[in-house]
Design a protein around this motif. Structure first.
Motif, PDB file in Angstrom:
ATOM      1  N   ALA A 111       4.936   6.838  12.665  1.00 45.81           N
ATOM      2  CA  ALA A 111       5.737   5.951  13.900  1.00 45.81           C
ATOM      3  C   ALA A 111       7.041   6.264  13.936  1.00 45.81           C
ATOM      4  O   ALA A 111       7.666   6.051  15.133  1.00 45.81           O
ATOM      5  CB  ALA A 111       5.555   4.294  13.467  1.00 45.81           C
ATOM      6  N   ALA A 112       8.025   6.758  12.790  1.00 47.70           N
ATOM      7  CA  ALA A 112       9.232   6.996  13.121  1.00 47.70           C
ATOM      8  C   ALA A 112       9.153   8.364  13.910  1.00 47.70           C
ATOM      9  O   ALA A 112      10.251   8.503  14.681  1.00 47.70           O
ATOM     10  CB  ALA A 112       9.995   7.079  11.819  1.00 47.70           C
ATOM     11  N   ALA A 113       8.491   9.216  13.558  1.00 43.53           N
ATOM     12  CA  ALA A 113       8.451  10.715  14.228  1.00 43.53           C
ATOM     13  C   ALA A 113       8.198  10.425  15.481  1.00 43.53           C
ATOM     14  O   ALA A 113       8.651  11.295  16.550  1.00 43.53           O
ATOM     15  CB  ALA A 113       7.439  11.627  13.651  1.00 43.53           C
ATOM     16  N   ALA A 114       7.425   9.320  16.137  1.00 43.75           N
ATOM     17  CA  ALA A 114       6.935   9.408  17.804  1.00 43.75           C
ATOM     18  C   ALA A 114       8.059   8.609  18.266  1.00 43.75           C
ATOM     19  O   ALA A 114       7.902   8.066  19.523  1.00 43.75           O
ATOM     20  CB  ALA A 114       5.593   8.594  17.768  1.00 43.75           C
ATOM     21  N   GLY A 115       8.985   7.795  17.594  1.00 42.65           N
ATOM     22  CA  GLY A 115       9.935   6.867  18.117  1.00 42.65           C
ATOM     23  C   GLY A 115       9.324   5.530  18.408  1.00 42.65           C
ATOM     24  O   GLY A 115       9.966   4.815  19.352  1.00 42.65           O
ATOM     25  N   ILE A 116       8.364   4.974  17.712  1.00 41.37           N
ATOM     26  CA  ILE A 116       7.540   3.930  17.794  1.00 41.37           C
ATOM     27  C   ILE A 116       8.133   2.646  17.093  1.00 41.37           C
ATOM     28  O   ILE A 116       8.145   2.858  15.735  1.00 41.37           O
ATOM     29  CB  ILE A 116       6.217   4.003  17.707  1.00 41.37           C
ATOM     30  N   ALA A 117       8.628   1.526  17.738  1.00 40.90           N
ATOM     31  CA  ALA A 117       9.049   0.323  16.949  1.00 40.90           C
ATOM     32  C   ALA A 117       7.816  -0.236  16.624  1.00 40.90           C
ATOM     33  O   ALA A 117       7.153  -0.778  17.269  1.00 40.90           O
ATOM     34  CB  ALA A 117      10.086  -0.205  17.812  1.00 40.90           C
ATOM     35  N   VAL A 118       8.017  -0.635  15.204  1.00 39.51           N
ATOM     36  CA  VAL A 118       6.941  -1.551  14.524  1.00 39.51           C
ATOM     37  C   VAL A 118       7.478  -2.878  14.119  1.00 39.51           C
ATOM     38  O   VAL A 118       8.442  -2.839  13.388  1.00 39.51           O
ATOM     39  CB  VAL A 118       6.202  -0.716  13.481  1.00 39.51           C
ATOM     40  N   HIS A 119       6.870  -3.750  14.794  1.00 38.53           N
ATOM     41  CA  HIS A 119       7.118  -5.158  14.282  1.00 38.53           C
ATOM     42  C   HIS A 119       6.071  -5.765  13.660  1.00 38.53           C
ATOM     43  O   HIS A 119       4.819  -6.131  14.416  1.00 38.53           O
ATOM     44  CB  HIS A 119       7.582  -6.111  15.773  1.00 38.53           C
ATOM     45  N   ALA A 120       6.508  -6.357  12.362  1.00 38.43           N
ATOM     46  CA  ALA A 120       5.119  -6.996  11.694  1.00 38.43           C
ATOM     47  C   ALA A 120       5.540  -8.260  11.348  1.00 38.43           C
ATOM     48  O   ALA A 120       6.558  -8.661  10.865  1.00 38.43           O
ATOM     49  CB  ALA A 120       5.060  -6.142  10.362  1.00 38.43           C
ATOM     50  N   ARG A 121       4.642  -9.186  11.483  1.00 37.07           N
ATOM     51  CA  ARG A 121       4.543 -10.566  11.116  1.00 37.07           C
ATOM     52  C   ARG A 121       3.455 -10.954  10.406  1.00 37.07           C
ATOM     53  O   ARG A 121       2.371 -11.310  10.810  1.00 37.07           O
ATOM     54  CB  ARG A 121       4.722 -11.555  12.435  1.00 37.07           C
ATOM     55  N   LEU A 122       3.509 -10.818   8.921  1.00 37.28           N
ATOM     56  CA  LEU A 122       2.441 -10.681   8.110  1.00 37.28           C
ATOM     57  C   LEU A 122       2.542 -12.037   7.233  1.00 37.28           C
ATOM     58  O   LEU A 122       3.460 -12.407   6.636  1.00 37.28           O
ATOM     59  CB  LEU A 122       2.534  -9.493   7.313  1.00 37.28           C
ATOM     60  N   ARG A 123       1.505 -13.067   7.561  1.00 35.14           N
ATOM     61  CA  ARG A 123       1.538 -14.210   6.632  1.00 35.14           C
ATOM     62  C   ARG A 123       0.101 -14.002   5.911  1.00 35.14           C
ATOM     63  O   ARG A 123      -0.944 -13.376   6.642  1.00 35.14           O
ATOM     64  CB  ARG A 123       1.312 -15.365   7.810  1.00 35.14           C
ATOM     65  N   PRO A 124      -0.091 -14.805   4.921  1.00 36.57           N
ATOM     66  CA  PRO A 124      -1.234 -14.698   4.131  1.00 36.57           C
ATOM     67  C   PRO A 124      -2.298 -15.136   5.036  1.00 36.57           C
ATOM     68  O   PRO A 124      -2.448 -15.888   5.901  1.00 36.57           O
ATOM     69  CB  PRO A 124      -0.914 -15.859   3.202  1.00 36.57           C
ATOM     70  N   ALA A 125      -3.417 -14.112   4.798  1.00 38.51           N
ATOM     71  CA  ALA A 125      -4.568 -14.307   5.490  1.00 38.51           C
ATOM     72  C   ALA A 125      -5.823 -13.864   4.579  1.00 38.51           C
ATOM     73  O   ALA A 125      -6.451 -12.704   4.741  1.00 38.51           O
ATOM     74  CB  ALA A 125      -4.836 -13.412   6.665  1.00 38.51           C
ATOM     75  N   PRO A 126      -6.128 -14.656   3.748  1.00 38.45           N
ATOM     76  CA  PRO A 126      -7.123 -14.152   2.697  1.00 38.45           C
ATOM     77  C   PRO A 126      -8.477 -14.378   3.119  1.00 38.45           C
ATOM     78  O   PRO A 126      -8.827 -15.156   3.942  1.00 38.45           O
ATOM     79  CB  PRO A 126      -6.967 -15.556   1.522  1.00 38.45           C
ATOM     80  N   VAL A 127      -9.248 -13.130   2.611  1.00 36.67           N
ATOM     81  CA  VAL A 127     -10.613 -13.239   2.988  1.00 36.67           C
ATOM     82  C   VAL A 127     -11.558 -12.549   1.866  1.00 36.67           C
ATOM     83  O   VAL A 127     -11.039 -12.366   0.988  1.00 36.67           O
ATOM     84  CB  VAL A 127     -10.842 -12.027   4.420  1.00 36.67           C
ATOM     85  N   THR A 128     -12.657 -12.779   2.100  1.00 33.93           N
ATOM     86  CA  THR A 128     -13.759 -12.209   0.983  1.00 33.93           C
ATOM     87  C   THR A 128     -14.570 -11.006   1.605  1.00 33.93           C
ATOM     88  O   THR A 128     -15.052 -11.132   2.699  1.00 33.93           O
ATOM     89  CB  THR A 128     -14.625 -13.290   0.652  1.00 33.93           C
ATOM     90  N   GLY A 129     -14.439  -9.804   1.100  1.00 34.58           N
ATOM     91  CA  GLY A 129     -15.093  -8.600   1.758  1.00 34.58           C
ATOM     92  C   GLY A 129     -15.118  -7.473   0.811  1.00 34.58           C
ATOM     93  O   GLY A 129     -14.536  -7.725  -0.269  1.00 34.58           O
ATOM     94  N   GLU A 130     -15.422  -6.291   1.481  1.00 42.09           N
ATOM     95  CA  GLU A 130     -15.457  -5.052   0.523  1.00 42.09           C
ATOM     96  C   GLU A 130     -14.127  -4.401   0.759  1.00 42.09           C
ATOM     97  O   GLU A 130     -13.852  -4.179   2.033  1.00 42.09           O
ATOM     98  CB  GLU A 130     -16.476  -4.262   1.142  1.00 42.09           C
ATOM     99  N   PRO A 131     -13.201  -4.250   0.082  1.00 37.06           N
ATOM    100  CA  PRO A 131     -11.782  -4.038   0.150  1.00 37.06           C
ATOM    101  C   PRO A 131     -11.801  -2.394   0.806  1.00 37.06           C
ATOM    102  O   PRO A 131     -11.073  -2.342   1.636  1.00 37.06           O
ATOM    103  CB  PRO A 131     -11.178  -4.072  -1.270  1.00 37.06           C
ATOM    104  N   VAL A 132     -12.766  -1.498   0.434  1.00 41.58           N
ATOM    105  CA  VAL A 132     -12.558  -0.139   0.930  1.00 41.58           C
ATOM    106  C   VAL A 132     -12.977  -0.393   2.599  1.00 41.58           C
ATOM    107  O   VAL A 132     -12.051   0.108   3.323  1.00 41.58           O
ATOM    108  CB  VAL A 132     -13.586   0.677   0.290  1.00 41.58           C
ATOM    109  N   LEU A 133     -13.677  -1.172   2.843  1.00 39.83           N
ATOM    110  CA  LEU A 133     -14.217  -1.294   4.395  1.00 39.83           C
ATOM    111  C   LEU A 133     -12.889  -2.037   5.219  1.00 39.83           C
ATOM    112  O   LEU A 133     -12.539  -1.714   6.168  1.00 39.83           O
ATOM    113  CB  LEU A 133     -15.520  -2.015   4.440  1.00 39.83           C
TER     114      LEU A 133
END
Length: 415
Positions: free
Chosen positions: A252-274
């Protein structure tokens, strides 16, 4: 002649009534026969001084008369009782036939519903009657069995479709690199090739083999995703997304793309690799088909009983009717299949969709005004998933080259 269940049940009930009536008639006859005749003779002189009638011994002719009366009564009892027994038995047979039909009606309904079912029609269900008795329990059991059969048939069809899709895509995508390698070998060996020509041929063959490896790795992951999630564990989409953004930070830095993250807990049950591959493909796709000085918005949260992942990025304008075609394998913008020499295989979003469906989730893709995509994924929420630490997403860094190899961002639509 084979009798129906209704006929057998009616005959059984009629036989029981007949046996009970015959036993009752016989017992009545025996009791009346064993009862002695009581004959008394009253003194014609009238009562005594206290007003009591005097009993005198009966004469012999009165005894004989009483015996004849008793014999006549017993003789008349048998035909009358037999006639009554016949009438009662006939009435019992009619009632038994009607009652048996009433009792067996739910069985006939279940049988008729089962006859209408087939491998192509498993949606019909047996009506469950009230009150809750053995027949309603049987209907419920049959419906549960039909639900399991329908799920099994749907799972079989889905797996078969996945296998057919894998075979078709593999055959289509491997044809060109195999032809390229064969042509390079034939052209080089047609004559007396020099060392440089042999080295050039080896390079062409190596590039073709590398591309075939990428295609097979992507198709295998797609087939695994379509086959469904394996071992399910607690995970948090926020932690997985944070790791994926950390891996893509340099890109992202090499392409000059600004990343805006708003990460709040989102618990799920699944296969972690997938799940890691799902997030990694979305982030890589949003960066790959973004433009310089663009931006990327990533959000995780919970909404009711769902865990939500939303990725919004800038990029080339796409027609709204073409948005859904981006979820198909080997498709980029304009709904066209990618060429085999394309830097992206076009499997990223198709893998995302397969993983989402394997986790019983929903994916929505919309076109942003001005260009780019807005992708929202909803997965079933697991309230206790946050209690366990999510696994570190190793697959995001271990397999990106096999599915969506890193390349500089291009001015192309997401997909």
């Amino acid at each position: 002649m084979r009798l129906t269940a209704r006929a057998r049940l009616a005959i059984l009930q009629t036989a029981l009534v007949l046996a009970a009536g015959a036993a009752l008639t016989g017992l009545t006859y025996l009791l009346m026969k064993r009862r002695p005749a009581l004959v008394t003779h009253l003194d014609p002189a009238g009562p005594d001084a206290q007003g009591t009638l005097q009993l005198v011994p009966q004469p012999q002719d009165l005894r004989e008369l009483a015996d004849r009366v008793q014999a006549d009564t017993l003789s008349a009892l048998l035909p009358q009782a037999g006639l009554a027994l016949v009438v009662v038995t006939a009435l019992a047979a009619v009632l038994a036939w009607l009652v048996a039909g009433r009792v067996l009606r739910p069985i006939r309904v279940i049988s008729a519903a089962a006859r209408r079912l087939s491998a192509e029609n498993l949606t019909e269900r047996v009506p469950v009657t009230t009150p809750a008795d053995e027949l309603s329990a049987l209907a419920g059991t049959v419906n549960d069995m039909l639900d399991r059969i329908q799920c099994g048939v749907a799972e079989r069809d889905r797996i078969l479709d996945s296998q057919r899709l894998f075979t078709a895509n593999a055959a289509h995508e491997l044809r060109t690199p195999l032809t390229t390698a064969r042509t390079a070998i034939d052209v080089t060996l047609d004559g007396n090739p020099s060392r440089n020509e042999l080295l050039a041929m080896a390079g062409d063959v190596r590039d073709a083999v590398t591309h075939m490896q990428r295609v097979l790795n992507g198709l295998l992951l797609l087939a695994r995703s379509q086959a469904g999630a394996g071992t399910r564990e607690a995970a948090d989409l926020a932690a997985i997304t944070a790791a994926a953004l950390g891996t893509a930070e340099e890109q992202a830095a090499a392409a000059g793309i600004a990343v805006h993250a708003r990460l709040r807990p989102a618990p799920v049950t699944g296969e972690p690799v997938l799940l890691e591959r799902l997030v990694g493909n979305l982030v890589d796709n949003a960066l790959r088909y973004n433009h310089a000085d663009g931006h990327l918005i990533v959000e995780t949260r919970t909404a009711g009983a769902r865990a939500v992942l939303r990725i919004c990025n800038t990029g080339r304008e796409i027609a709204p009717e073409e948005a859904q075609t981006l979820l198909e394998p080997f498709v980029h913008g304009q709904g066209t299949r990618v060429r085999t020499d394309s830097p992206g295989l076009g499997l990223g979003l198709s893998i995302v969709r397969a993983i989402t469906h394997a986790h019983h989730g929903h994916i929505a893709i919309t076109v942003r005004p001005g260009g780019g995509l807005d992708i929202t994924i909803e997965l079933p929420h697991h309230s206790r998933a946050a209690e366990r630490p999510a696994r570190r997403p190793a697959a995001v860094t271990a397999q990106p080259a096999s599915v969506m190899p890193a390349a500089p961002p291009r001015s192309r639509p997401a997909g």
